[in-house]
Design a protein around this motif. Sequence first.
Motif, short mmCIF file in Angstrom:
data_model
loop_
_atom_site.label_atom_id
_atom_site.label_comp_id
_atom_site.label_asym_id
_atom_site.label_seq_id
_atom_site.Cartn_x
_atom_site.Cartn_y
_atom_site.Cartn_z
N LEU A 19 0.85 -1.19 0.00
CA LEU A 19 0.00 0.00 0.00
C LEU A 19 0.88 1.24 0.00
O LEU A 19 1.80 1.37 0.81
N THR A 20 0.61 2.17 -0.91
CA THR A 20 1.40 3.39 -1.00
C THR A 20 0.54 4.52 -1.56
O THR A 20 -0.35 4.29 -2.37
N LYS A 21 0.83 5.71 -1.11
CA LYS A 21 0.12 6.88 -1.64
C LYS A 21 0.58 7.21 -3.06
O LYS A 21 -0.15 7.83 -3.82
N PRO A 23 2.36 5.14 -6.02
CA PRO A 23 2.97 3.95 -6.61
C PRO A 23 4.16 4.25 -7.53
O PRO A 23 5.10 3.46 -7.58
N ALA A 24 4.15 5.36 -8.21
CA ALA A 24 5.25 5.69 -9.13
C ALA A 24 6.57 5.89 -8.39
O ALA A 24 7.63 5.67 -8.97
N ARG A 25 6.51 6.27 -7.14
CA ARG A 25 7.73 6.53 -6.37
C ARG A 25 8.08 5.40 -5.41
O ARG A 25 9.05 5.49 -4.68
N ALA A 26 7.31 4.33 -5.40
CA ALA A 26 7.46 3.29 -4.38
C ALA A 26 8.76 2.50 -4.47
O ALA A 26 9.27 2.03 -3.46
N LYS A 27 9.32 2.33 -5.65
CA LYS A 27 10.59 1.60 -5.84
C LYS A 27 10.56 0.24 -5.15
O LYS A 27 11.45 -0.09 -4.36
N LEU A 28 9.55 -0.55 -5.45
CA LEU A 28 9.40 -1.87 -4.86
C LEU A 28 10.18 -2.90 -5.64
O LEU A 28 10.42 -2.74 -6.83
N PRO A 29 10.58 -3.99 -4.98
CA PRO A 29 11.31 -5.04 -5.70
C PRO A 29 10.42 -5.76 -6.71
O PRO A 29 9.18 -5.71 -6.62
N ASP A 30 11.05 -6.41 -7.66
CA ASP A 30 10.30 -7.19 -8.63
C ASP A 30 9.40 -8.18 -7.90
O ASP A 30 9.80 -8.76 -6.88
N GLY A 31 8.21 -8.35 -8.40
CA GLY A 31 7.28 -9.29 -7.79
C GLY A 31 6.36 -8.67 -6.76
O GLY A 31 5.48 -9.33 -6.23
N VAL A 32 6.56 -7.38 -6.46
CA VAL A 32 5.70 -6.68 -5.50
C VAL A 32 4.93 -5.60 -6.26
O VAL A 32 5.53 -4.76 -6.94
N THR A 36 -2.50 1.71 -4.68
CA THR A 36 -2.73 3.07 -4.20
C THR A 36 -3.68 3.06 -3.01
O THR A 36 -4.76 2.48 -3.06
N GLY A 37 -3.26 3.68 -1.94
CA GLY A 37 -4.07 3.82 -0.75
C GLY A 37 -3.25 4.40 0.38
O GLY A 37 -2.03 4.54 0.27
N TYR A 38 -3.95 4.72 1.48
CA TYR A 38 -3.27 5.33 2.62
C TYR A 38 -4.11 5.04 3.86
O TYR A 38 -5.33 5.24 3.86
N PRO A 42 -9.20 6.06 5.14
CA PRO A 42 -9.86 4.77 5.13
C PRO A 42 -10.71 4.49 3.89
O PRO A 42 -10.87 3.34 3.50
N GLU A 43 -11.23 5.54 3.24
CA GLU A 43 -12.02 5.33 2.03
C GLU A 43 -11.20 4.73 0.89
O GLU A 43 -11.74 4.14 -0.04
N SER A 44 -9.86 4.85 0.97
CA SER A 44 -8.99 4.29 -0.07
C SER A 44 -8.69 2.80 0.18
O SER A 44 -8.11 2.15 -0.69
N LEU A 45 -9.10 2.27 1.31
CA LEU A 45 -8.69 0.91 1.68
C LEU A 45 -9.52 -0.23 1.11
O LEU A 45 -8.94 -1.29 0.82
N PRO A 46 -10.84 -0.12 0.97
CA PRO A 46 -11.59 -1.30 0.50
C PRO A 46 -11.05 -1.90 -0.79
O PRO A 46 -10.88 -3.13 -0.89
N ALA A 47 -10.76 -1.11 -1.79
CA ALA A 47 -10.23 -1.64 -3.05
C ALA A 47 -8.85 -2.27 -2.83
O ALA A 47 -8.54 -3.32 -3.40
N ALA A 48 -8.04 -1.64 -1.99
CA ALA A 48 -6.70 -2.17 -1.73
C ALA A 48 -6.74 -3.50 -0.97
O ALA A 48 -5.86 -4.34 -1.14
#
Length: 116
Positions: A19-21, A23-32, A36-38, A42-48
């Motif tokens: 979960l990240t506000k 995603p373009a800046r998250a720099k996550l490892p391959d496979g992750v 989008t959420g925070y 809380p309104e951003s969480l159900p989809a996440a």
Amino acid sequence: MGLASGQAINLGANDIRALTKNPARAKLPDGVSAITGYLGDPESLPAALAGVERMYLAPLPETLGATLELVKKAGVRYVVALSGGAHWQEHTDTIAASGLVNTQLGPGEFLENFAI
């Protein structure tokens, strides 16, 4: 998550999401995958949370109750939560009382940084 993302992937985990506000800046490892959420919105969480079975939660005190309700509603079966004693005790108690199956990590020296 208790293991570094790369280690969890090596152990056979698939469909790892973070979960990240921003995603373009998250720099996550391959496979992750960045979702989008925070926790502060809380309104951003159900989809996440859709399809999530297990999760790591570093609770945000202001929205912990709402987050736990959404986690339960989404059908998450297991939560690993950052918690501990002292000023974290209320969060620990709230998560324990949520009815969710959980493991709580209380890294003492790490948490002491907040008191300094």
